[in-house]
Design a protein around this motif. Sequence first.
Motif, mmCIF file in Angstrom:
data_model
loop_
_atom_site.group_PDB
_atom_site.id
_atom_site.type_symbol
_atom_site.label_atom_id
_atom_site.label_comp_id
_atom_site.label_asym_id
_atom_site.label_seq_id
_atom_site.Cartn_x
_atom_site.Cartn_y
_atom_site.Cartn_z
ATOM 1 N N ALA A 75 0.840 -1.209 0.000
ATOM 2 C CA ALA A 75 0.000 0.000 0.000
ATOM 3 C C ALA A 75 0.872 1.254 0.000
ATOM 4 C CB ALA A 75 -0.913 -0.015 1.217
ATOM 5 N N PRO A 76 0.377 2.345 -0.594
ATOM 6 C CA PRO A 76 1.141 3.602 -0.626
ATOM 7 C C PRO A 76 1.313 4.187 0.781
ATOM 8 C CG PRO A 76 -0.723 3.664 -2.161
ATOM 9 C CD PRO A 76 -0.900 2.456 -1.306
ATOM 10 N N PRO A 77 2.255 5.114 0.937
ATOM 11 C CA PRO A 77 2.398 5.816 2.215
ATOM 12 C C PRO A 77 1.092 6.508 2.604
ATOM 13 C CG PRO A 77 4.232 6.356 0.737
ATOM 14 C CD PRO A 77 3.228 5.579 -0.068
ATOM 15 N N GLU A 78 0.933 6.749 3.877
ATOM 16 C CA GLU A 78 -0.236 7.478 4.404
ATOM 17 C C GLU A 78 -1.555 6.764 4.114
ATOM 18 O OE1 GLU A 78 0.225 10.140 6.387
ATOM 19 O OE2 GLU A 78 2.356 9.687 6.079
ATOM 20 N N THR A 79 -1.518 5.430 4.070
ATOM 21 C CA THR A 79 -2.755 4.674 3.915
ATOM 22 C C THR A 79 -2.844 3.638 5.028
ATOM 23 O OG1 THR A 79 -1.674 3.048 2.478
ATOM 24 C CG2 THR A 79 -2.846 4.863 1.386
ATOM 25 N N ASP A 80 -4.043 3.143 5.214
ATOM 26 C CA ASP A 80 -4.292 2.050 6.154
ATOM 27 C C ASP A 80 -5.051 0.971 5.376
ATOM 28 O OD1 ASP A 80 -4.386 0.598 8.486
ATOM 29 O OD2 ASP A 80 -5.778 1.932 9.531
ATOM 30 N N VAL A 81 -5.123 -0.219 5.935
ATOM 31 C CA VAL A 81 -5.885 -1.293 5.287
ATOM 32 C C VAL A 81 -6.943 -1.820 6.256
ATOM 33 C CG1 VAL A 81 -4.096 -2.048 3.682
ATOM 34 C CG2 VAL A 81 -4.171 -3.029 5.984
ATOM 35 N N LEU A 82 -8.012 -2.352 5.698
ATOM 36 C CA LEU A 82 -9.137 -2.831 6.485
ATOM 37 C C LEU A 82 -9.759 -4.009 5.729
ATOM 38 C CD1 LEU A 82 -10.159 -1.293 9.063
ATOM 39 C CD2 LEU A 82 -11.996 -0.415 7.649
ATOM 40 N N PRO A 108 -2.977 -7.008 -6.274
ATOM 41 C CA PRO A 108 -2.928 -5.712 -5.602
ATOM 42 C C PRO A 108 -3.785 -4.719 -6.374
ATOM 43 C CG PRO A 108 -0.929 -6.035 -6.904
ATOM 44 C CD PRO A 108 -1.797 -7.245 -7.119
ATOM 45 N N GLY A 109 -4.356 -3.754 -5.689
ATOM 46 C CA GLY A 109 -5.186 -2.768 -6.382
ATOM 47 C C GLY A 109 -5.103 -1.422 -5.700
ATOM 48 N N ARG A 110 -5.493 -0.384 -6.428
ATOM 49 C CA ARG A 110 -5.483 0.954 -5.827
ATOM 50 C C ARG A 110 -6.448 1.029 -4.659
ATOM 51 N NH1 ARG A 110 -5.836 3.849 -11.339
ATOM 52 N NH2 ARG A 110 -7.369 2.197 -11.278
ATOM 53 N N VAL A 139 -7.846 -0.435 0.790
ATOM 54 C CA VAL A 139 -6.734 0.460 1.092
ATOM 55 C C VAL A 139 -7.303 1.871 1.081
ATOM 56 C CG1 VAL A 139 -4.448 1.241 0.347
ATOM 57 C CG2 VAL A 139 -5.194 -1.099 -0.168
ATOM 58 N N ARG A 140 -7.107 2.632 2.149
ATOM 59 C CA ARG A 140 -7.690 3.967 2.175
ATOM 60 C C ARG A 140 -6.757 4.945 2.886
ATOM 61 N NH1 ARG A 140 -11.525 3.876 7.217
ATOM 62 N NH2 ARG A 140 -9.914 2.963 8.483
ATOM 63 N N PRO A 141 -6.858 6.224 2.515
ATOM 64 C CA PRO A 141 -6.016 7.238 3.154
ATOM 65 C C PRO A 141 -6.239 7.232 4.662
ATOM 66 C CG PRO A 141 -7.170 8.154 1.261
ATOM 67 C CD PRO A 141 -7.721 6.794 1.482
ATOM 68 N N ILE A 142 -5.170 7.395 5.430
ATOM 69 C CA ILE A 142 -5.312 7.458 6.885
ATOM 70 C C ILE A 142 -6.224 8.625 7.244
ATOM 71 C CG2 ILE A 142 -4.052 8.118 8.979
ATOM 72 C CD1 ILE A 142 -1.798 6.304 8.015
ATOM 73 N N GLY A 143 -7.107 8.403 8.163
ATOM 74 C CA GLY A 143 -7.983 9.475 8.622
ATOM 75 C C GLY A 143 -9.292 9.543 7.875
ATOM 76 N N ARG A 144 -9.352 8.850 6.723
ATOM 77 C CA ARG A 144 -10.628 8.848 6.010
ATOM 78 C C ARG A 144 -11.555 7.845 6.667
ATOM 79 N NH1 ARG A 144 -11.603 7.321 -0.312
ATOM 80 N NH2 ARG A 144 -13.874 7.210 -0.149
ATOM 81 N N PRO A 145 -12.814 8.220 6.857
ATOM 82 C CA PRO A 145 -13.719 7.293 7.533
ATOM 83 C C PRO A 145 -13.883 5.993 6.756
ATOM 84 C CG PRO A 145 -14.883 9.288 6.795
ATOM 85 C CD PRO A 145 -13.437 9.480 6.485
ATOM 86 N N GLY A 146 -14.035 4.905 7.471
ATOM 87 C CA GLY A 146 -14.187 3.590 6.871
ATOM 88 C C GLY A 146 -15.646 3.255 6.656
ATOM 89 N N PRO A 147 -15.914 2.008 6.255
ATOM 90 C CA PRO A 147 -17.288 1.567 6.038
ATOM 91 C C PRO A 147 -18.138 1.809 7.285
ATOM 92 C CG PRO A 147 -15.697 -0.207 5.577
ATOM 93 C CD PRO A 147 -14.922 0.950 6.068
#
Lengths: 150, 150, 150, 150
Positions: A75-82, A108-110, A139-147
């Motif tokens: 995953a790119p920098p400044e991202t988290d996974v869920l 892998p995917g964006r 994979v989502r930007p850190i701080g962005r709300p999740g599902p």
Amino acid sequence: MIPKDPAYETRVRESFNRQTHMATLGATIAFLAPGEVHLVFPFAAQFCQQNGFMHAGAIASIADSANGYAAYTLAPPETDVLAVEFKINLLAPGRGEGFLACGRVLRPGRTLTVCQADVFATEATERTLIATMLSTIIVRPIGRPGPGEP
Amino acid sequence: MIPKDPAYETRVRESFNRQTHMATLGATIAFLAPGEVHLVFPFAAQFCQQNGFMHAGAIASIADSANGYAAYTLAPPETDVLAVEFKINLLAPGRGEGFLACGRVLRPGRTLTVCQADVFATEATERTLIATMLSTIIVRPIGRPGPGEP
Amino acid sequence: MIPKDPAYETRVRESFNRQTHMATLGATIAFLAPGEVHLVFPFAAQFCQQNGFMHAGAIASIADSANGYAAYTLAPPETDVLAVEFKINLLAPGRGEGFLACGRVLRPGRTLTVCQADVFATEATERTLIATMLSTIIVRPIGRPGPGEP
Amino acid sequence: MIPKDPAYETRVRESFNRQTHMATLGATIAFLAPGEVHLVFPFAAQFCQQNGFMHAGAIASIADSANGYAAYTLAPPETDVLAVEFKINLLAPGRGEGFLACGRVLRPGRTLTVCQADVFATEATERTLIATMLSTIIVRPIGRPGPGEP
């Protein structure tokens, strides 16, 4: 597979160390490379089902983390996974001295990464495949709300 | 749905009490009827993922047991149940004071029973659906070897 | 559930009419409302498995479209939907005069929507649940490349 | 893996030839060995989704049959196989000249066999993984009623 974040290893280890569930289950990282993470954990009497085998949920917990961190290595920098969802087939009883969960990226995917984990029961001289899990990971930007988050 | 074993409730409770993983997670039976079992469990800091939410594997553990025991309420005497596989969709973060996993039988069968569990995060005044699980469960005579056993 | 696109019904019908696979299987829309789409299709000898029942893949095809269009009713304008993954449990043989697949949204999301479809075999006076499917569907701007696309 | 029925190949081909759905989709057996079956099928405009790619249900149909017949190569004489459930991840669009579905047994069992199928889009000089499916298959004596049958 090429990591997008040169600090991927540090980042995975830091995140893994924040997963109290992994510490509780006694899981540690046995192998870490781009697109692949292996976790080991011992048999433990307090995580069993009714017949004294490791509970399917304990096995699924480790496989889920192995897959999640396999995805996180890419995953790119400044991202988290869920984990969005996973499916596990239980192939043999959760019996053995220890266990090994090998998670690897299938695609892998964006936005979404698909991983598979094989879980083995390990004895001194042999290993037995006891489960396999297919996972979809976002994979989502850190701080962005999740599902489901506001 | 009609239980084939009049002692189904005793049998379910005895088996549940042997699942050390449920005791470790703090889960208890909140409701038990033919074809349906509800389990409750508290939020606990030692079963979390990297952001402080309940780990998907902890949630899956309880949903798996809720489905397994829902199936077990309808199984004949002298049988045991075992999860063959399950798939879970995580719909919202595992955040809340407590959690409720409601397992129910979709289709009972002589050999295979299919169940679904909905998992809710519960607060004082509301509940939020955070996961749903579809499970395939095998019913087999006690003492007969399971998948992968000799 | 509130549609974000007032033209959701037209949009769903236009997209459905472009699915040649649905026409080939003889499927039509029986019900369409925000968050819910029902499709019907007849038994047909050319889509069977080895025992003369409808092939699981034919049943899965319709359930997949029912879920996808249930998700699409809630998607914003200028978006398309795509199945990321699905899991289906086959509960009874695909035998009957006709079939009904009822797809509904379990959780709508900005990026991912989770749906469930129940499939029934229908006779003159009764219906039998023969399958249930859980699907993860991605909502994405039209023209944006999908999974695996450059 | 050792077939229990020396006539496994004949039996698989006879059963495959009775699946009208495979003939309709233009699928043929490309490879058959104990524990493994590969099916090929062409791109066809009548089995597409809204964007002109092969419908996920068409792809799932072939993967389901590849897995079922992989399981059937290892089943004892006088038995039949039936999919209990499957889960498929769609990894890339169903676009290509043709497709190849490679089903293989992960764990053979007396009652349940678990298989995985990888589906590739094939062009003259390359192949792309477009889907992977995990299936649970039941092996049962011929003539014995299946799930949901009286």
